[in-house]
Design a protein around this motif. Structure first.
Motif, PDB file in Angstrom:
ATOM      1  N   PHE A 157       0.828  -1.201   0.000  1.00 40.74           N
ATOM      2  CA  PHE A 157       0.000   0.000   0.000  1.00 40.74           C
ATOM      3  C   PHE A 157       0.866   1.258   0.000  1.00 40.74           C
ATOM      4  O   PHE A 157       0.585   2.236  -0.712  1.00 40.74           O
ATOM      5  CB  PHE A 157      -0.924   0.010   1.218  1.00 40.74           C
ATOM      6  CG  PHE A 157      -2.345  -0.398   0.912  1.00 40.74           C
ATOM      7  CD1 PHE A 157      -3.070   0.244  -0.080  1.00 40.74           C
ATOM      8  CD2 PHE A 157      -2.956  -1.419   1.619  1.00 40.74           C
ATOM      9  CE1 PHE A 157      -4.377  -0.119  -0.365  1.00 40.74           C
ATOM     10  CE2 PHE A 157      -4.261  -1.799   1.345  1.00 40.74           C
ATOM     11  CZ  PHE A 157      -4.979  -1.143   0.342  1.00 40.74           C
ATOM     12  N   ALA A 158       1.936   1.254   0.808  1.00 40.06           N
ATOM     13  CA  ALA A 158       2.798   2.438   0.877  1.00 40.06           C
ATOM     14  C   ALA A 158       3.425   2.729  -0.480  1.00 40.06           C
ATOM     15  O   ALA A 158       3.477   3.897  -0.919  1.00 40.06           O
ATOM     16  CB  ALA A 158       3.884   2.224   1.932  1.00 40.06           C
ATOM     17  N   GLU A 163       3.366   6.189  -5.275  1.00 36.84           N
ATOM     18  CA  GLU A 163       3.492   6.279  -6.733  1.00 36.84           C
ATOM     19  C   GLU A 163       2.291   6.954  -7.382  1.00 36.84           C
ATOM     20  O   GLU A 163       2.447   7.814  -8.261  1.00 36.84           O
ATOM     21  CB  GLU A 163       3.651   4.858  -7.296  1.00 36.84           C
ATOM     22  CG  GLU A 163       3.793   4.793  -8.803  1.00 36.84           C
ATOM     23  CD  GLU A 163       3.939   3.374  -9.292  1.00 36.84           C
ATOM     24  OE1 GLU A 163       3.461   3.081 -10.411  1.00 36.84           O
ATOM     25  OE2 GLU A 163       4.531   2.548  -8.564  1.00 36.84           O
ATOM     26  N   ILE A 164       1.088   6.606  -6.937  1.00 35.11           N
ATOM     27  CA  ILE A 164      -0.129   7.086  -7.590  1.00 35.11           C
ATOM     28  C   ILE A 164      -0.616   8.410  -7.008  1.00 35.11           C
ATOM     29  O   ILE A 164      -1.068   9.298  -7.744  1.00 35.11           O
ATOM     30  CB  ILE A 164      -1.258   6.038  -7.469  1.00 35.11           C
ATOM     31  CG1 ILE A 164      -0.838   4.715  -8.113  1.00 35.11           C
ATOM     32  CG2 ILE A 164      -2.560   6.549  -8.085  1.00 35.11           C
ATOM     33  CD1 ILE A 164      -0.610   4.775  -9.600  1.00 35.11           C
ATOM     34  N   GLU A 165      -0.514   8.561  -5.680  1.00 33.37           N
ATOM     35  CA  GLU A 165      -1.118   9.718  -5.027  1.00 33.37           C
ATOM     36  C   GLU A 165      -0.105  10.674  -4.419  1.00 33.37           C
ATOM     37  O   GLU A 165      -0.479  11.672  -3.795  1.00 33.37           O
ATOM     38  CB  GLU A 165      -2.097   9.233  -3.952  1.00 33.37           C
ATOM     39  CG  GLU A 165      -3.168   8.303  -4.528  1.00 33.37           C
ATOM     40  CD  GLU A 165      -4.231   7.931  -3.512  1.00 33.37           C
ATOM     41  OE1 GLU A 165      -4.466   8.734  -2.590  1.00 33.37           O
ATOM     42  OE2 GLU A 165      -4.818   6.850  -3.652  1.00 33.37           O
ATOM     43  N   GLY A 166       1.182  10.365  -4.553  1.00 30.81           N
ATOM     44  CA  GLY A 166       2.205  11.282  -4.082  1.00 30.81           C
ATOM     45  C   GLY A 166       2.475  11.241  -2.598  1.00 30.81           C
ATOM     46  O   GLY A 166       3.166  12.102  -2.060  1.00 30.81           O
ATOM     47  N   LEU A 231     -10.865   4.845  -1.335  1.00 30.00           N
ATOM     48  CA  LEU A 231      -9.634   4.377  -1.969  1.00 30.00           C
ATOM     49  C   LEU A 231      -9.795   4.380  -3.485  1.00 30.00           C
ATOM     50  O   LEU A 231     -10.767   3.831  -4.022  1.00 30.00           O
ATOM     51  CB  LEU A 231      -9.321   2.958  -1.485  1.00 30.00           C
ATOM     52  CG  LEU A 231      -8.066   2.288  -2.043  1.00 30.00           C
ATOM     53  CD1 LEU A 231      -6.825   3.080  -1.655  1.00 30.00           C
ATOM     54  CD2 LEU A 231      -7.975   0.852  -1.536  1.00 30.00           C
ATOM     55  N   ARG A 232      -8.854   5.010  -4.173  1.00 28.20           N
ATOM     56  CA  ARG A 232      -8.939   5.093  -5.629  1.00 28.20           C
ATOM     57  C   ARG A 232      -8.685   3.736  -6.260  1.00 28.20           C
ATOM     58  O   ARG A 232      -7.832   2.968  -5.810  1.00 28.20           O
ATOM     59  CB  ARG A 232      -7.934   6.117  -6.149  1.00 28.20           C
ATOM     60  CG  ARG A 232      -8.252   7.544  -5.736  1.00 28.20           C
ATOM     61  CD  ARG A 232      -7.120   8.496  -6.048  1.00 28.20           C
ATOM     62  NE  ARG A 232      -6.750   8.485  -7.463  1.00 28.20           N
ATOM     63  CZ  ARG A 232      -5.777   9.240  -7.977  1.00 28.20           C
ATOM     64  NH1 ARG A 232      -5.087  10.056  -7.170  1.00 28.20           N
ATOM     65  NH2 ARG A 232      -5.496   9.181  -9.262  1.00 28.20           N
ATOM     66  N   LEU A 237      -5.461  -1.188  -7.531  1.00 21.46           N
ATOM     67  CA  LEU A 237      -4.909  -2.098  -8.547  1.00 21.46           C
ATOM     68  C   LEU A 237      -3.384  -2.087  -8.511  1.00 21.46           C
ATOM     69  O   LEU A 237      -2.741  -3.135  -8.657  1.00 21.46           O
ATOM     70  CB  LEU A 237      -5.409  -1.695  -9.940  1.00 21.46           C
ATOM     71  CG  LEU A 237      -6.901  -1.913 -10.195  1.00 21.46           C
ATOM     72  CD1 LEU A 237      -7.292  -1.358 -11.564  1.00 21.46           C
ATOM     73  CD2 LEU A 237      -7.251  -3.397 -10.107  1.00 21.46           C
ATOM     74  N   ARG A 238      -2.800  -0.904  -8.291  1.00 22.13           N
ATOM     75  CA  ARG A 238      -1.340  -0.827  -8.227  1.00 22.13           C
ATOM     76  C   ARG A 238      -0.826  -1.546  -6.983  1.00 22.13           C
ATOM     77  O   ARG A 238       0.208  -2.227  -7.038  1.00 22.13           O
ATOM     78  CB  ARG A 238      -0.880   0.633  -8.223  1.00 22.13           C
ATOM     79  CG  ARG A 238       0.628   0.807  -8.203  1.00 22.13           C
ATOM     80  CD  ARG A 238       1.288   0.098  -9.366  1.00 22.13           C
ATOM     81  NE  ARG A 238       2.746   0.125  -9.286  1.00 22.13           N
ATOM     82  CZ  ARG A 238       3.537  -0.827  -9.744  1.00 22.13           C
ATOM     83  NH1 ARG A 238       3.029  -1.920 -10.336  1.00 22.13           N
ATOM     84  NH2 ARG A 238       4.847  -0.733  -9.634  1.00 22.13           N
TER      85      ARG A 238
END
Length: 307
Positions: A157-158, A163-166, A231-232, A237-238
Protein backbone atom coordinates in the motif's frame (compact mmCIF):
# COMPACT_ATOMS: atom_id res chain seq x y z
CA UNK A 1 -4.88 14.47 24.65
CA UNK A 2 -4.06 14.77 28.36
CA UNK A 3 -0.41 14.54 29.44
CA UNK A 4 0.51 10.90 30.04
CA UNK A 5 -2.62 9.60 28.30
CA UNK A 6 -2.28 6.79 25.76
CA UNK A 7 -2.30 7.99 22.13
CA UNK A 8 -5.58 7.39 20.31
CA UNK A 9 -4.55 5.11 17.44
CA UNK A 10 -7.76 3.13 16.84
CA UNK A 11 -11.31 4.32 16.28
CA UNK A 12 -12.73 1.96 18.92
CA UNK A 13 -16.44 2.35 18.02
CA UNK A 14 -15.53 1.58 14.39
CA UNK A 15 -13.50 -1.47 15.52
CA UNK A 16 -16.56 -2.82 17.31
CA UNK A 17 -18.93 -2.09 14.41
CA UNK A 18 -16.68 -3.82 11.90
CA UNK A 19 -16.24 -6.83 14.14
CA UNK A 20 -20.01 -7.09 14.67
CA UNK A 21 -20.53 -6.90 10.91
CA UNK A 22 -17.92 -9.60 10.33
CA UNK A 23 -19.53 -11.94 12.87
CA UNK A 24 -23.00 -11.32 11.44
CA UNK A 25 -21.76 -12.01 7.91
CA UNK A 26 -19.82 -15.19 8.72
CA UNK A 27 -16.64 -14.67 10.70
CA UNK A 28 -13.46 -16.03 9.08
CA UNK A 29 -12.12 -18.05 11.97
CA UNK A 30 -9.10 -20.05 10.77
CA UNK A 31 -6.57 -17.96 12.73
CA UNK A 32 -8.80 -17.85 15.80
CA UNK A 33 -9.24 -21.63 15.62
CA UNK A 34 -5.46 -21.98 15.60
CA UNK A 35 -5.21 -19.77 18.69
CA UNK A 36 -7.98 -21.75 20.43
CA UNK A 37 -6.14 -25.04 19.86
CA UNK A 38 -2.98 -23.50 21.30
CA UNK A 39 -4.91 -22.14 24.29
CA UNK A 40 -6.28 -25.60 25.07
CA UNK A 41 -2.76 -27.04 24.93
CA UNK A 42 -1.36 -24.37 27.22
CA UNK A 43 -4.20 -24.71 29.71
CA UNK A 44 -3.87 -28.49 29.80
CA UNK A 45 -0.22 -28.11 30.84
CA UNK A 46 -1.13 -26.01 33.92
CA UNK A 47 -1.91 -28.11 37.00
CA UNK A 48 -3.16 -25.25 39.18
CA UNK A 49 -6.98 -25.34 39.66
CA UNK A 50 -9.04 -22.35 38.52
CA UNK A 51 -12.53 -21.58 39.81
CA UNK A 52 -13.46 -18.46 37.80
CA UNK A 53 -12.22 -17.52 34.33
CA UNK A 54 -12.64 -14.31 32.35
CA UNK A 55 -12.50 -14.14 28.55
CA UNK A 56 -11.61 -10.61 27.46
CA UNK A 57 -12.38 -9.33 23.97
CA UNK A 58 -12.11 -12.55 21.96
CA UNK A 59 -14.14 -11.94 18.76
CA UNK A 60 -16.36 -15.02 19.23
CA UNK A 61 -17.24 -17.30 22.19
CA UNK A 62 -14.60 -19.81 21.01
CA UNK A 63 -12.05 -19.06 23.76
CA UNK A 64 -14.62 -19.13 26.57
CA UNK A 65 -15.99 -22.44 25.29
CA UNK A 66 -12.46 -23.88 25.07
CA UNK A 67 -11.77 -22.96 28.70
CA UNK A 68 -15.01 -24.66 29.75
CA UNK A 69 -14.04 -27.79 27.79
CA UNK A 70 -10.53 -28.07 29.22
CA UNK A 71 -11.47 -27.17 32.80
CA UNK A 72 -14.69 -28.95 33.72
CA UNK A 73 -16.72 -27.16 36.38
CA UNK A 74 -15.04 -23.79 35.93
CA UNK A 75 -17.24 -20.67 35.87
CA UNK A 76 -16.50 -18.71 32.69
CA UNK A 77 -17.57 -15.12 32.09
CA UNK A 78 -17.12 -13.65 28.63
CA UNK A 79 -16.61 -9.94 28.05
CA UNK A 80 -17.62 -9.59 24.41
CA UNK A 81 -16.35 -6.71 22.27
CA UNK A 82 -19.72 -6.05 20.56
CA UNK A 83 -23.40 -6.85 21.24
CA UNK A 84 -23.87 -9.22 18.31
CA UNK A 85 -20.80 -11.25 19.32
CA UNK A 86 -21.93 -11.96 22.88
CA UNK A 87 -24.07 -15.07 22.30
CA UNK A 88 -22.57 -18.35 23.45
CA UNK A 89 -23.50 -21.79 24.63
CA UNK A 90 -23.92 -21.92 28.41
CA UNK A 91 -21.38 -19.10 28.84
CA UNK A 92 -22.23 -15.99 30.85
CA UNK A 93 -21.58 -13.00 28.62
CA UNK A 94 -21.67 -9.22 28.76
CA UNK A 95 -20.53 -6.50 26.39
CA UNK A 96 -17.52 -4.60 27.74
CA UNK A 97 -14.60 -2.49 26.66
CA UNK A 98 -11.20 -4.14 27.06
CA UNK A 99 -9.85 -0.79 28.26
CA UNK A 100 -12.43 -0.49 31.08
CA UNK A 101 -12.96 -3.91 32.62
CA UNK A 102 -16.15 -4.11 34.73
CA UNK A 103 -14.66 -6.51 37.28
CA UNK A 104 -13.42 -6.04 40.80
CA UNK A 105 -9.85 -6.51 42.02
CA UNK A 106 -8.70 -10.07 42.75
CA UNK A 107 -11.98 -11.52 41.46
CA UNK A 108 -10.87 -14.11 38.86
CA UNK A 109 -8.35 -16.95 38.76
CA UNK A 110 -7.75 -17.05 35.01
CA UNK A 111 -7.90 -14.41 32.28
CA UNK A 112 -7.74 -15.30 28.57
CA UNK A 113 -7.93 -13.19 25.43
CA UNK A 114 -7.51 -14.30 21.83
CA UNK A 115 -6.89 -11.91 18.92
CA UNK A 116 -8.54 -8.91 20.52
CA UNK A 117 -6.01 -6.88 22.48
CA UNK A 118 -4.03 -5.68 19.44
CA UNK A 119 -6.72 -3.07 18.72
CA UNK A 120 -6.86 -1.35 22.13
CA UNK A 121 -5.39 2.13 22.44
CA UNK A 122 -4.02 1.68 25.95
CA UNK A 123 -2.51 -1.81 26.03
CA UNK A 124 -0.35 -1.07 29.12
CA UNK A 125 -3.48 0.08 30.95
CA UNK A 126 -5.47 -2.95 29.81
CA UNK A 127 -2.77 -5.34 31.04
CA UNK A 128 -2.61 -3.51 34.37
CA UNK A 129 -6.38 -3.87 34.79
CA UNK A 130 -6.18 -7.58 33.99
CA UNK A 131 -3.42 -8.09 36.53
CA UNK A 132 -5.45 -6.29 39.19
CA UNK A 133 -8.51 -8.42 38.37
CA UNK A 134 -6.56 -11.63 38.96
CA UNK A 135 -6.41 -13.24 42.37
CA UNK A 136 -2.89 -13.84 43.72
CA UNK A 137 -1.34 -16.66 41.67
CA UNK A 138 -3.93 -16.07 38.92
CA UNK A 139 -2.87 -16.59 35.31
CA UNK A 140 -3.12 -14.52 32.13
CA UNK A 141 -2.98 -16.27 28.74
CA UNK A 142 -3.42 -13.92 25.79
CA UNK A 143 -2.73 -14.10 22.07
CA UNK A 144 -2.62 -11.03 19.86
CA UNK A 145 -1.27 -10.04 16.48
CA UNK A 146 2.18 -8.47 16.72
CA UNK A 147 5.54 -8.01 15.06
CA UNK A 148 5.48 -8.18 11.27
CA UNK A 149 1.79 -9.03 10.89
CA UNK A 150 0.60 -7.95 7.41
CA UNK A 151 3.97 -6.39 6.62
CA UNK A 152 3.54 -7.29 2.94
CA UNK A 153 0.22 -5.47 2.69
CA UNK A 154 1.62 -2.44 4.52
CA UNK A 155 4.61 -2.19 2.17
CA UNK A 156 2.50 -2.70 -0.95
CA UNK A 157 0.00 0.00 0.00
CA UNK A 158 2.80 2.44 0.88
CA UNK A 159 4.51 1.89 -2.48
CA UNK A 160 1.28 2.19 -4.47
CA UNK A 161 0.06 5.35 -2.73
CA UNK A 162 3.45 7.04 -3.01
CA UNK A 163 3.49 6.28 -6.73
CA UNK A 164 -0.13 7.09 -7.59
CA UNK A 165 -1.12 9.72 -5.03
CA UNK A 166 2.21 11.28 -4.08
CA UNK A 167 2.17 10.13 -0.46
CA UNK A 168 1.16 7.24 1.77
CA UNK A 169 -1.58 7.20 4.41
CA UNK A 170 -2.00 4.71 7.30
CA UNK A 171 -3.65 1.57 5.93
CA UNK A 172 -2.43 -1.24 8.21
CA UNK A 173 -2.44 -1.07 12.00
CA UNK A 174 0.88 -0.90 13.88
CA UNK A 175 1.71 -4.05 15.84
CA UNK A 176 3.89 -4.28 18.95
CA UNK A 177 7.08 -6.34 18.83
CA UNK A 178 7.91 -9.19 21.18
CA UNK A 179 10.43 -7.26 23.27
CA UNK A 180 8.00 -4.39 23.86
CA UNK A 181 5.22 -6.77 24.89
CA UNK A 182 7.51 -8.49 27.39
CA UNK A 183 8.31 -5.12 28.88
CA UNK A 184 4.60 -4.28 29.15
CA UNK A 185 3.93 -7.46 31.11
CA UNK A 186 6.66 -6.56 33.59
CA UNK A 187 5.44 -2.98 33.79
CA UNK A 188 1.92 -4.20 34.59
CA UNK A 189 3.30 -6.16 37.54
CA UNK A 190 3.05 -9.72 36.23
CA UNK A 191 5.35 -12.31 37.78
CA UNK A 192 7.15 -14.91 35.64
CA UNK A 193 6.23 -13.16 32.36
CA UNK A 194 6.74 -15.12 29.15
CA UNK A 195 6.29 -13.94 25.56
CA UNK A 196 6.57 -16.25 22.56
CA UNK A 197 5.65 -15.91 18.92
CA UNK A 198 4.40 -18.13 16.13
CA UNK A 199 4.69 -16.79 12.61
CA UNK A 200 1.90 -18.06 10.36
CA UNK A 201 2.22 -17.56 6.62
CA UNK A 202 -1.06 -17.69 4.71
CA UNK A 203 -1.09 -17.87 0.93
CA UNK A 204 -3.70 -16.26 -1.29
CA UNK A 205 -4.50 -16.15 -4.99
CA UNK A 206 -4.20 -12.35 -4.86
CA UNK A 207 -4.33 -9.33 -2.55
CA UNK A 208 -8.08 -8.94 -3.00
CA UNK A 209 -8.71 -12.37 -1.46
CA UNK A 210 -6.54 -11.38 1.51
CA UNK A 211 -8.48 -8.15 1.99
CA UNK A 212 -11.77 -10.06 1.86
CA UNK A 213 -10.54 -12.31 4.68
CA UNK A 214 -9.45 -9.29 6.72
CA UNK A 215 -12.95 -7.81 6.40
CA UNK A 216 -14.44 -11.16 7.44
CA UNK A 217 -12.24 -11.07 10.57
CA UNK A 218 -13.25 -7.49 11.37
CA UNK A 219 -9.69 -6.33 10.72
CA UNK A 220 -10.16 -3.74 7.99
CA UNK A 221 -8.68 -0.29 8.55
CA UNK A 222 -9.98 1.41 11.71
CA UNK A 223 -7.08 3.77 12.35
CA UNK A 224 -7.99 7.25 13.55
CA UNK A 225 -5.51 8.77 11.08
CA UNK A 226 -6.86 6.80 8.11
CA UNK A 227 -7.65 8.70 4.92
CA UNK A 228 -11.40 9.41 4.89
CA UNK A 229 -11.79 9.63 1.11
CA UNK A 230 -12.59 6.42 -0.80
CA UNK A 231 -9.63 4.38 -1.97
CA UNK A 232 -8.94 5.09 -5.63
CA UNK A 233 -9.31 2.16 -7.99
CA UNK A 234 -5.95 2.92 -9.62
CA UNK A 235 -4.23 2.83 -6.21
CA UNK A 236 -5.90 -0.45 -5.28
CA UNK A 237 -4.91 -2.10 -8.55
CA UNK A 238 -1.34 -0.83 -8.23
CA UNK A 239 -1.16 -2.14 -4.65
CA UNK A 240 -2.21 -5.59 -5.84
CA UNK A 241 0.38 -5.48 -8.61
CA UNK A 242 3.18 -4.44 -6.22
CA UNK A 243 2.13 -7.19 -3.80
CA UNK A 244 2.35 -9.79 -6.60
CA UNK A 245 5.71 -8.44 -7.77
CA UNK A 246 7.35 -8.47 -4.34
CA UNK A 247 5.68 -11.21 -2.32
CA UNK A 248 4.56 -13.96 -4.67
CA UNK A 249 5.82 -17.55 -4.67
CA UNK A 250 6.87 -19.27 -7.90
CA UNK A 251 3.32 -20.58 -8.38
CA UNK A 252 1.98 -17.01 -8.38
CA UNK A 253 0.25 -17.14 -4.99
CA UNK A 254 1.06 -14.30 -2.58
CA UNK A 255 2.17 -14.61 1.06
CA UNK A 256 0.61 -12.86 4.06
CA UNK A 257 2.39 -12.90 7.43
CA UNK A 258 0.52 -13.13 10.73
CA UNK A 259 2.69 -13.03 13.86
CA UNK A 260 0.64 -14.56 16.67
CA UNK A 261 2.25 -13.43 19.92
CA UNK A 262 1.42 -15.22 23.18
CA UNK A 263 1.62 -13.46 26.53
CA UNK A 264 1.55 -15.30 29.83
CA UNK A 265 2.09 -14.03 33.33
CA UNK A 266 0.98 -14.62 36.89
CA UNK A 267 -0.42 -12.30 39.51
CA UNK A 268 2.30 -12.24 42.20
CA UNK A 269 2.04 -14.72 45.06
CA UNK A 270 4.45 -15.72 47.82
CA UNK A 271 4.47 -19.36 46.65
CA UNK A 272 6.03 -18.47 43.29
CA UNK A 273 9.71 -19.16 42.74
CA UNK A 274 11.98 -16.16 43.05
CA UNK A 275 15.18 -15.42 41.11
CA UNK A 276 18.39 -16.17 43.00
CA UNK A 277 20.47 -13.31 44.36
CA UNK A 278 23.62 -12.57 42.35
CA UNK A 279 26.53 -14.55 43.78
CA UNK A 280 24.33 -17.05 45.63
CA UNK A 281 25.13 -20.04 43.40
CA UNK A 282 26.57 -23.03 45.31
CA UNK A 283 28.30 -24.72 42.37
CA UNK A 284 30.47 -23.53 39.52
CA UNK A 285 29.47 -23.72 35.87
CA UNK A 286 32.95 -25.10 35.06
CA UNK A 287 32.35 -28.08 37.39
CA UNK A 288 29.02 -28.83 35.74
CA UNK A 289 30.63 -28.76 32.29
CA UNK A 290 33.70 -30.77 33.36
CA UNK A 291 36.14 -28.05 32.29
CA UNK A 292 38.86 -26.01 33.96
CA UNK A 293 37.96 -22.50 35.03
CA UNK A 294 40.29 -19.83 33.68
CA UNK A 295 40.45 -16.20 34.67
CA UNK A 296 40.36 -13.71 31.85
CA UNK A 297 42.08 -10.37 32.13
CA UNK A 298 40.70 -7.03 30.98
CA UNK A 299 39.77 -7.03 27.32
CA UNK A 300 42.09 -5.13 25.00
CA UNK A 301 40.57 -2.20 23.20
CA UNK A 302 40.11 -2.86 19.50
CA UNK A 303 42.19 -0.73 17.19
CA UNK A 304 40.08 -1.45 14.12
CA UNK A 305 37.84 1.33 12.88
CA UNK A 306 34.36 0.95 11.48
CA UNK A 307 34.21 0.17 7.81
Amino acid sequence: MEPGAAPIVFDRPLVRRRLARAVAGGFESFLLERAVADLEERLAAVTRPFAVALDIGTPTPAAAEAVARVRAGIDVVRLAPAPSTAAGRAIAAAVADEEALPVGPESVDLAVSLLGLQSVNDLPGALLQIRRALKPDGLLLACLFGGDTLTELRQSFAAAESEIEGGASPRVAPFADVRSLGGLLQRAGFALPVVDIETVTVRYANAFRLMADLRAMGLSNALVQRRRTPLRRATLLRMAAVYAERFADPDGRIRATFDMVWLSGWAPHESQRKPLRPGSARSRLADALGTTEQRIGPAKQSEEGEG
